[in-house]
Enzyme design. Structure first.
Site, mmCIF file in Angstrom:
data_model
loop_
_atom_site.group_PDB
_atom_site.id
_atom_site.type_symbol
_atom_site.label_atom_id
_atom_site.label_comp_id
_atom_site.label_asym_id
_atom_site.label_seq_id
_atom_site.Cartn_x
_atom_site.Cartn_y
_atom_site.Cartn_z
ATOM 1 N N ALA A 162 -36.303 -26.347 -37.372
ATOM 2 C CA ALA A 162 -36.784 -27.908 -37.301
ATOM 3 C C ALA A 162 -38.014 -28.094 -38.444
ATOM 4 O O ALA A 162 -38.491 -26.962 -38.130
ATOM 5 C CB ALA A 162 -36.627 -28.560 -35.629
ATOM 6 N N ASN A 215 -35.112 -33.391 -32.930
ATOM 7 C CA ASN A 215 -35.282 -34.910 -32.606
ATOM 8 C C ASN A 215 -34.166 -36.026 -32.830
ATOM 9 O O ASN A 215 -34.510 -37.018 -33.049
ATOM 10 C CB ASN A 215 -36.600 -34.893 -32.814
ATOM 11 C CG ASN A 215 -36.789 -34.997 -34.677
ATOM 12 O OD1 ASN A 215 -35.883 -34.518 -35.261
ATOM 13 N ND2 ASN A 215 -38.363 -34.866 -35.200
ATOM 14 N N ASP A 242 -38.834 -33.349 -29.789
ATOM 15 C CA ASP A 242 -39.235 -33.083 -31.087
ATOM 16 C C ASP A 242 -40.226 -31.197 -30.337
ATOM 17 O O ASP A 242 -40.174 -31.755 -29.525
ATOM 18 C CB ASP A 242 -40.265 -34.381 -31.000
ATOM 19 C CG ASP A 242 -40.764 -34.039 -32.783
ATOM 20 O OD1 ASP A 242 -40.673 -35.227 -33.649
ATOM 21 O OD2 ASP A 242 -41.490 -33.044 -33.042
ATOM 22 N N TYR A 258 -44.621 -27.913 -49.701
ATOM 23 C CA TYR A 258 -43.424 -27.720 -49.102
ATOM 24 C C TYR A 258 -43.786 -25.626 -48.191
ATOM 25 O O TYR A 258 -43.456 -25.265 -47.563
ATOM 26 C CB TYR A 258 -42.098 -28.000 -49.106
ATOM 27 C CG TYR A 258 -40.662 -26.627 -48.756
ATOM 28 C CD1 TYR A 258 -40.885 -27.409 -47.332
ATOM 29 C CD2 TYR A 258 -40.171 -26.380 -49.492
ATOM 30 C CE1 TYR A 258 -39.507 -26.617 -47.138
ATOM 31 C CE2 TYR A 258 -38.797 -25.646 -48.784
ATOM 32 C CZ TYR A 258 -38.987 -25.679 -47.445
ATOM 33 O OH TYR A 258 -37.865 -24.946 -46.816
#
Ligand code: UDP
Length: 324
Positions: free
Chosen positions: A75, A33, A52, A142
């Site tokens: 990604a 993206n 995306d 994360y």
């Protein structure tokens, strides 16, 4: 010719793996993206789709047209520190968007996936070096956002017959084929140290020197991007044989923040002033891989495990990219 779809292929690691795949004779299509990379960062000689991963119709159409032998999924948002300030964007971009990608793959009947996971799934490990069987207890959002994907993959495997390779990266560094580590804004240790060596920053902040480690600073296992990239191709090529691969990618040697700064001083010859600052929330004290599984399952052997060599490779690229 074998075909692959690479999400996040304009980034540091996805781009490097795309180059190796291209050079190994794969037809590579990058889907990115471009929020964290520029169009020029898409490697030459690969196809490119600007999208995306959460764009279900677009991703499904691309998969139906391409009929890839596998998807390599890079990604993601990758900053542990940021994830402790804005956890929601990690669950949205890393977890929810990956579910959308998996649904598109299911609809298009593309079931082979190589997934970029992270050592952050372990949190504060009970054992060092960390085997893949260690307890999974992330200390930052994360790591949790990636662990949730790992769990979804297990169910897609069990229920839908997906074949998945989950690669838990330790700290990736160094450069290959003119591609090095660069993020906007930069938060990673080695690029910031090298910026300081170039005089672009006054000093490097050491986030905490009161950890339970020999010099009080956090210990990480740094792996050269060339070794990491090589493991992806091996994982992709062994997916059919193994069905499920889950391996750490690290060298099995830990270096403290202070040791990395020392290595950079040796390699660059620069002074590199450092200042101790408070801890960064979410940082585990010590993350060092056991790489036994990767060696055994992938026949993988790191070729650039020496810290000074890794830093020198990063330095060469950093000077070309950011030097005067
Ligand atoms: N770190 C630091 N100063 C910085 C950036 C990072 O002391 O300016 C430390 C950080 O706290 C961690 C290690 O360096 O212990 C590696 O951090 P990085 O962000 O590069 O990777 P992470 O381990 O978070 O994936």
């Amino acid at each position: 010719m074998k075909r692959v779809l690479v999400t996040g292929g304009a980034g540091y690691i996805g781009g490097t793996v795309s180059i190796l795949l291209r050079d190994a004779g794969y037809s590579v299509t990058v889907l990115d993206n471009l929020t964290h990379a520029r169009r020029e960062a898409v490697p030459a000689g690969v196809n490119f789709i600007e999208a995306d991963i959460a764009d279900r119709p677009m991703v499904e159409a691309a998969l139906r047209e391409l009929r890839p032998d596998g998807v390599l999924h890079f990604a993601a948002l990758i900053e542990a520190g940021e994830s402790m300030v804005k956890p929601e964007i990690y669950f949205r971009n890393n977890t929810a968007s990956t579910l959308s990608l998996l649904e598109a793959m299911l609809a298009a009947d593309v079931k082979n996936l190589v997934f970029s996971s992270t050592a952050a799934v372990y949190g504060e490990p009970d054992v060092t070096p960390i085997p893949e069987t260690a307890k999974l207890q992330p200390t930052n959002a994360y790591g949790e956002s990636k662990l949730l994907v790992e769990q979804m993959l297990a169910w897609f495997q069990r229920v839908h017959g997906f074949k998945t390779a989950t690669l838990r990266y330790f700290n990736v560094a160094g450069a290959l084929d003119g591609r090095g580590e660069q993020h906007e804004p930069e938060t990673h240790l080695i690029p910031i140290i090298l910026d300081t060596a170039l005089g672009k920053r006054k000093s490097i902040a050491i986030y905490g020197d009161d950890y339970d480690t020999p010099d009080g600073t956090c210990i990480r296992d740094y792996i050269h991007v060339a070794d990491l990239a090589n493991a992806h191709i091996r994982a992709l090529e062994r997916l059919h044989e193994h069905g499920r691969i889950l391996v750490n990618l690290g060298n099995g040697k830990g270096f403290s923040v202070k040791a990395v700064i020392e290595a950079a001083r040796r390699v660059t010859g620069a002074v590199i002033p450092a200042e101790v600052k408070p801890r960064r929330p979410g940082d585990p004290a010590r993350l060092v891989a056991s790489s036994e599984q990767a060696r055994e399952l992938l026949g993988w052997e790191p070729e650039h495990a020496d810290l000074d060599e890794i830093v020198a490779s990063a330095w060469k690229w950093h000077q070309q990219r950011f030097g005067a």
